[in-house]
Design an enzyme around this catalytic site. Structure first.
Site, mmCIF file in Angstrom:
data_model
loop_
_atom_site.group_PDB
_atom_site.id
_atom_site.type_symbol
_atom_site.label_atom_id
_atom_site.label_comp_id
_atom_site.label_asym_id
_atom_site.label_seq_id
_atom_site.Cartn_x
_atom_site.Cartn_y
_atom_site.Cartn_z
ATOM 1 N N GLN A 55 22.200 19.382 -15.538
ATOM 2 C CA GLN A 55 22.312 18.207 -14.654
ATOM 3 C C GLN A 55 21.994 16.911 -15.411
ATOM 4 O OE1 GLN A 55 23.594 17.691 -11.791
ATOM 5 N NE2 GLN A 55 24.061 19.839 -11.449
ATOM 6 N N SER A 56 22.262 16.877 -16.690
ATOM 7 C CA SER A 56 21.917 15.711 -17.504
ATOM 8 C C SER A 56 22.631 14.435 -17.035
ATOM 9 C CB SER A 56 22.283 15.984 -18.957
ATOM 10 O OG SER A 56 22.203 14.798 -19.720
#
Ligand SMILES: *Cc1c(COP(=O)(O)O)cnc(C)c1O
Length: 327
Positions: free
Chosen positions: A72-73
């Protein structure tokens, strides 16, 4: 002071305003700088750093941006979006033991057709740099120039993103006849803090820069931030002495671990949303804001007249956590 050149990608300056209800509740003036409003696709703090990193990449005629992060960067997503905008290719190395159904930031990566290499937790921890170099070499074998942006763009060059943000804060102060004696930000890879710190140091703004770490511990980040600040000084051809002890990182808010949440953190997101109409993200800003809130309650900032909290974004990472909330 001469700093490296950048390209313009973010919508700047970001707005600043006072959070009235919470200021009243805590009897302390708290302002927020909305760096979650640097864009929609680009939103958050990483775009400020990418303005400098991508300038460099374009100077070197790179056609591919390689970077990395968690599944989920926010940083990987912002990089993928910038690449799409500029007609470059993005290649993301994301940490995940399996290939998940795309949600949140990961979904946005897929929308712009980012090339993704998934690395297991273990490989990511031990082999990340090697893997990115290997990917770069693969492109170069095909005659394609690639540019590696490190985790969170937190290096000497990306650092100027928040150096620049501090200039923006000073401009706001001058225009509005106010002084923020304390500036608070989340520490995830260190580049936001280090940029603010560097500007504060060089230009003697005399502000307290306070970070709350959301992974590792304060000792780790003091080392890391010292290193980034020195890298930037080298790029500026200056040398200013400072002590690692001037770097103030407050430990104790990592919770269950990086990108993991406790129910009290999620309840805190609800509390702030309900009372201020501000959405904090679960990975970074909720933990930092909670740290600020609890430390104000403990009188840690009682000498500060005006506190500025930097909202560094992360909204897209909230949605994949919907089922962890208790409604
Ligand atoms: C990456 C990130 C941070 C942490 O910033 P660093 O410069 O990596 O320390 C904070 N908030 C959000 C939303 C982020 O994506």
């Amino acid at each position: 002071m001469k700093i490296p050149k950048k390209i313009n990608l973010a919508f700047l300056p970001t707005p600043v305003y006072k959070i009235e209800k919470l200021s009243k509740e805590l009897n302390q003036n708290i302002f927020i700088k909305r760096d979650d409003l640097t864009g929609v696709e680009f939103s958050g703090n990483k775009i400020r750093k990418l303005e400098y990193a991508v300038f460099q990449a374009l100077e070197e005629n790179a056609e591919v941006l390689i970077t990395c992060g968690g599944i989920q960067s926010n940083h990987a997503r912002a990089t993928a979006m910038v690449a799409a905008k500029l007609g470059l290719k993005s290649h993301l190395v994301l940490r995940s033991d399996s290939i998940p159904y795309p949600k949140g930031n990961h979904l946005l990566d897929m929308l712009v057709d980012a090339e993704i290499t998934y690395l297991s937790q273990n490989e990511f921890q031990n082999n990340l740099e090697f893997k990115m170099e290997e990917i770069k070499k693969e492109y170069e074998k095909k005659g394609i120039k690639a540019y590696i942006i490190p985790l969170g763009a937190s290096n000497g060059i990306g650092n100027f993103g928040y150096y620049n943000c501090m200039d923006e804060i000073i401009e706001y102060e001058n225009k509005n006849n106010i002084t923020f004696d304390t500036v608070i930000c989340t520490v995830g890879s260190g580049g936001t803090f280090s940029g603010l710190f560097l500007n504060n140091l060089i230009n003697k703004h005399n502000k307290k820069i306070i970070g709350f770490n959301v992974s590792n511990d304060s000792d780790y980040f003091k080392e890391k931030i010292e290193e980034i600040v020195h890298e930037s000084m080298d790029l500026m051809n200056i040398k200013i002495e400072f002590s690692k002890d001037d770097i103030e990182i407050i430990d104790g808010y990592v919770g269950r671990g990086y990108a993991l949440n406790t129910s009290s953190e999620l309840e805190f997101i609800k509390k702030i949303a309900k009372s201020e109409g501000i959405i904090l993200d679960p990975v970074y800003t909720a933990k930092c804001f909670k740290g600020m809130y609890e430390n104000i309650k403990k009188d840690r900032f009682k000498d500060s007249t005006n506190i500025l909290f930097i909202h560094t974004g992360g909204l897209f990472g909230l949605f994949p956590k919907a089922d962890e909330f208790d409604f």
